[in-house]
Structure formats: structure tokens, C-alpha cells
Design a protein around this motif. Structure first.
Motif, mmCIF file in Angstrom:
data_model
loop_
_atom_site.group_PDB
_atom_site.id
_atom_site.type_symbol
_atom_site.label_atom_id
_atom_site.label_comp_id
_atom_site.label_asym_id
_atom_site.label_seq_id
_atom_site.Cartn_x
_atom_site.Cartn_y
_atom_site.Cartn_z
ATOM 1 N N GLN A 50 39.567 -57.613 24.133
ATOM 2 C CA GLN A 50 39.769 -57.417 25.256
ATOM 3 C C GLN A 50 39.414 -55.630 25.170
ATOM 4 N N GLN A 51 39.145 -55.098 24.415
ATOM 5 C CA GLN A 51 38.371 -53.635 24.220
ATOM 6 C C GLN A 51 37.010 -54.539 25.374
ATOM 7 N N MET B 123 36.005 -56.501 27.020
ATOM 8 C CA MET B 123 35.762 -56.703 28.031
ATOM 9 C C MET B 123 36.322 -56.011 29.142
ATOM 10 N N LYS B 124 36.867 -54.979 28.162
ATOM 11 C CA LYS B 124 37.812 -52.762 29.074
ATOM 12 C C LYS B 124 36.764 -52.611 29.195
ATOM 13 N N LYS B 125 35.495 -52.405 28.390
ATOM 14 C CA LYS B 125 34.110 -51.978 27.914
ATOM 15 C C LYS B 125 33.255 -52.247 29.281
ATOM 16 N N ASN B 126 33.110 -53.928 29.058
ATOM 17 C CA ASN B 126 32.426 -54.281 29.912
ATOM 18 C C ASN B 126 32.338 -53.746 31.548
ATOM 19 N N SER B 127 34.354 -53.991 31.966
ATOM 20 C CA SER B 127 34.150 -54.199 33.609
ATOM 21 C C SER B 127 34.039 -52.531 34.140
ATOM 22 N N ALA B 128 34.236 -51.513 32.197
ATOM 23 C CA ALA B 128 33.817 -50.010 33.566
ATOM 24 C C ALA B 128 32.441 -49.922 33.405
#
Length: 427
Positions: free
Chosen positions: A373-374, A376-381
């Protein structure tokens, strides 16, 4: 019918121990039903401790095995010494648990056996605290006195006893009288009154009978109660030693001393086993438990102190004997047997994982899911930061379209490709 015997979860344990105490008392009672209660308490404590001896052996064996396998545990701890991230710490726990599983033991093996003994030991204490509830011949000594109090006071029996205990500072009966005070008038029975009287000293009983004018009729009962409570050096185990100089103080002093030595031996064993959690807890208890024992044995009837002293002494002797036994055993052979038993148990369970293994697997899965999840959040950012609106992209394209590049250069080739893609998207 028993008096207010221990109820709840401890009830069955107290009932069995009470029957055992009744049997021991009857073996030593004479024709008048009189036996030395102090001696009976000592024998009773010894018998119960012998019954618990197999659990004590299992506990000490677990501690000893844990001390022998410490080099393997320390090797793993050294491997992850400088790694403080959550993933490394989780892996360390898994590898340590694998070592314990290999030998069929656990880091809490010694503590678990102690917890199993707690309801038995607490029930034993409750039997000693309220002997007439379990020993019929002792109850018979108190019954005429209790009936005499009820006959003399009728509906005022509760207030009479409460006032007597408070006005004469009968400290041994403080707990019993608080329970008695909460009863309704209809619940004031002979058995309930005996519960309070059994915590009186003999001198308090004489004073109580004087106050209701029944000393002559019931003096014989008090004499019999005095005989069963008379212990060595003239100590009366029905009375609290209190904060005054007397031979009775030997009981709380020996209780605290044996408790301290017993805790010290246990603390040494846990330190050798590398059990930091149990070791640190035992260090704090090494001084608090003896002090607590000292206070309890000073303020409660000396019979409780006799039980505490003998119990702590037997625990100390048991620990020393078991430690001496394992110090002269071939621990390599014992470890091989443990490994064989653990392997056989795993096969019997069909390779089913232990509770600790399942807990660690769930922790590992939770850690892996959190890392995903971390990520995925990093890639989205990152995608949001690199995003260029279509209008801006078109402006860049128009500028590059009219820009002159050297023929054959990388910039010229990239411009041709970008123009081609733009034409495709327009179509």
C-alpha cells in the motif's frame, strides 16, 4: 453443608483441597476432635506441594533447556543487531521462534506452568483462611458460640458483631466483617457468624462471650479452640502477630526470608535462560513479594503466615533440588530427546503450525500488505508530480514543431517522432 466456602471458578479447587485438609485433620484428631492446627497446615501444604511437583519439574526443565539453547538465540540476535526496521525485527522473531519450535519449548514455557498453578495456590490460601468451612470438627467448636450470639442479640446480631470488631480493632476479622456487613437480616445465619468468629483471636472470643454473659456456658468451646491453635513457642496461630515484639514475629520474618531466597533462585535461573522479559519482572518481584509477604503475615492470623512460610520454603527446596539434578544431566541428550518429541508432535499434527507461528505469519502478511500500500501511494504521488495537462503538452509540441534541429541529430529524430505521435492522436 459448608459455610461460605470459596465459590466461582476457584470453588471446585477449594472443595477438593478442603476435603484433603479435613482428612489430614481427622488423622491427627483425638477423641475430643482436637488436633494441632499448625501441624495440620504444615502437612497440608507439603502434600499439596508434592501434588504440584510434576508441574514444578516441567517448569524448571523448560527454563534449563532455554538456558542451553541461548547460543543459538544470541547468534540470531547478533545477526540483526544493527537492523532496527520493522521487517528485520519481524524476521528475527520468526527465526528465534523457529529455534524454540525445533526443541519443543517456548520463551514463556516456565511462566506458563506458574500461571497454571495460580488457581490451585489461591484456593489453598482460601482454605487456610477459612478452615471451619471445610473441617467439620472445627466448625462444631464454633457453632455453639455463634448460636449463643444470635440468641442473645436476635435481629441486632449484625450491628453487634460489626461494632464489636470495629471497637476492639479485631484486625484479623476486618475482611470477613466487611462481607458480613453487606448481608440482609435474613441472611444472618450460624454459618455466616462462624465465618467472622473464625478470624477472632482466643482473647477476642473470651471478651465477646463476656459481653453477652455466656462465658460460663461456652468457656469449654473457647478452650478447645485455643488448644487447636496453640503452636510452638506459645504462638497462637488464630491471632495476628501485629507490630509488637513477640515470638509470633518469627513467622512473618521467615516467610519474607524464604520468599526472597526462592525469588532469587528463580531470578538466577531466568537470567541464565536469557529470558529478559521474565528476568526483569522477577527482579522487581524479588523485593516486592517478600515485603508483601511480610505485611500480610504481620496483619493476618499467624496460621496464614505458617502456610506462606512453609510454602515458600518448599518452593525454595524444590528449585534447588531440580536445578542440582539438571546440572548433572547430559543436556545434549535431553536436547536430542526434545527435538525428537517436537518432530513427532509436528508429524502428529500433520505439519500444522503452532499458535506463535500462525501469529508471526499473520504479522508478516500484514507487514507485506502495508508495504504494498505504501508503494502504491508512492507511485501515485510520483505520477501526479510528473503529470502534464494536455494543453501544456500541445504548447510544447507547437514550439518544438517550429524549432530547427541539426539534421541527423538526436533532437531532430525526437522531434520527428513527437510530431508523428501528435498526428496519430489527432486522427
Amino acid at each position: 453443608m459448608f459455610l461460605t466456602a470459596q465459590g466461582g471458578i476457584l470453588g471446585p479447587f477449594a472443595l477438593l483441597l478442603g476435603k484433603l485438609f479435613d482428612l489430614i485433620y481427622n488423622l491427627f484428631a483425638n477423641d475430643s476432635g482436637i488436633a494441632n492446627l499448625g501441624v495440620c497446615i504444615i502437612l497440608f501444604t507439603i502434600v499439596v506441594k508434592l501434588l504440584l511437583f510434576p508441574l514444578s519439574i516441567k517448569q524448571q526443565k523448560s527454563v534449563k533447556i532455554n538456558s542451553v539453547i541461548q547460543p543459538e538465540i544470541q547468534k540470531i540476535q547478533k545477526k540483526y543487531k544493527d537492523k532496527k526496521d520493522q521487517e528485520s525485527m519481524l524476521k528475527q522473531q520468526q527465526e528465534v521462534q523457529a529455534v524454540y519450535d525445533k526443541y519443543g519449548t517456548s520463551m514463556t514455557g516456565g511462566c506458563l506452568t506458574s500461571f497454571i498453578q495460580i488457581p490451585i495456590i489461591w484456593s489453598l490460601y482460601r482454605v487456610i483462611q477459612n478452615v471451619p468451612a471445610y473441617v467439620t470438627k472445627i466448625k462444631d467448636m464454633y457453632e455453639p458460640i455463634a448460636q449463643g450470639i444470635i440468641d442473645a442479640n436476635g435481629s441486632n446480631t449484625k450491628s453487634f458483631l460489626v461494632d464489636f470488631v470495629n471497637n476492639n480493632n479485631v484486625s484479623g476479622a476486618s475482611y470477613a466483617i466487611r462481607t458480613f456487613e453487606k448481608l440482609d437480616a435474613s441472611d444472618i445465619t450460624v454459618n455466616r457468624v462462624i465465618d467472622v468468629l473464625s478470624n477472632f483471636g482466643v482473647s477476642n472470643l473470651h471478651q465477646l462471650l463476656d459481653s453477652i454473659g455466656k462465658s460460663d456456658q461456652l468457656a469449654g468451646n473457647v478452650d478447645n479452640i485455643n488448644k487447636i491453635h496453640s503452636f510452638i513457642l506459645g504462638i497462637n496461630i488464630s491471632e495476628a502477630p501485629g507490630y509488637k515484639l513477640s515470638w509470633a514475629l518469627l513467622i512473618p520474618i521467615t516467610s519474607a526470608l524464604f520468599q526472597f531466597l526462592s525469588m532469587k533462585v528463580s531470578n538466577t535461573a531466568n537470567s541464565a535462560a536469557g529470558n529478559d522479559t521474565a528476568g526483569s519482572m522477577m527482579k522487581s518481584m524479588q523485593f516486592t513479594m517478600p515485603l508483601m509477604s511480610l505485611f500480610i503475615c504481620i496483619t493476618l492470623p499467624a496460621g496464614i503466615g505458617v502456610y506462606w512460610s512453609i510454602s515458600a520454603l518448599i518452593t525454595l527446596i524444590t528449585q534447588l533440588l531440580i536445578n542440582a539434578y539438571y546440572d548433572h544431566q547430559d543436556m545434549d541428550k535431553i536436547l536430542e530427546e526434545q527435538m525428537a518429541k517436537a518432530e513427532e508432535k509436528r508429524k502428529k499434527n500433520g505439519g500444522k503450525k503452532s499458535f506463535m507461528q500462525r501469529m508471526m505469519d499473520q504479522s508478516a502478511q500484514a507487514q507485506e500488505e502495508m508495504e504494498k500500500q505504501q508503494a502504491m501511494k508512492k507511485n501515485s504521488a510520483a505520477s501526479l508530480r510528473n503529470y502534464v495537462p494536455s494543453s501544456e503538452a500541445q504548447n510544447v509540441s507547437d514550439k518544438n514543431k517550429n524549432k530547427k534541429y541539426k539534421e541527423g541529430s538526436i533532437g531532430a529524430k525526437a522531434n520527428i517522432m513527437m510530431n508523428y505521435n501528435n498526428k496519430d492522436s489527432e486522427k
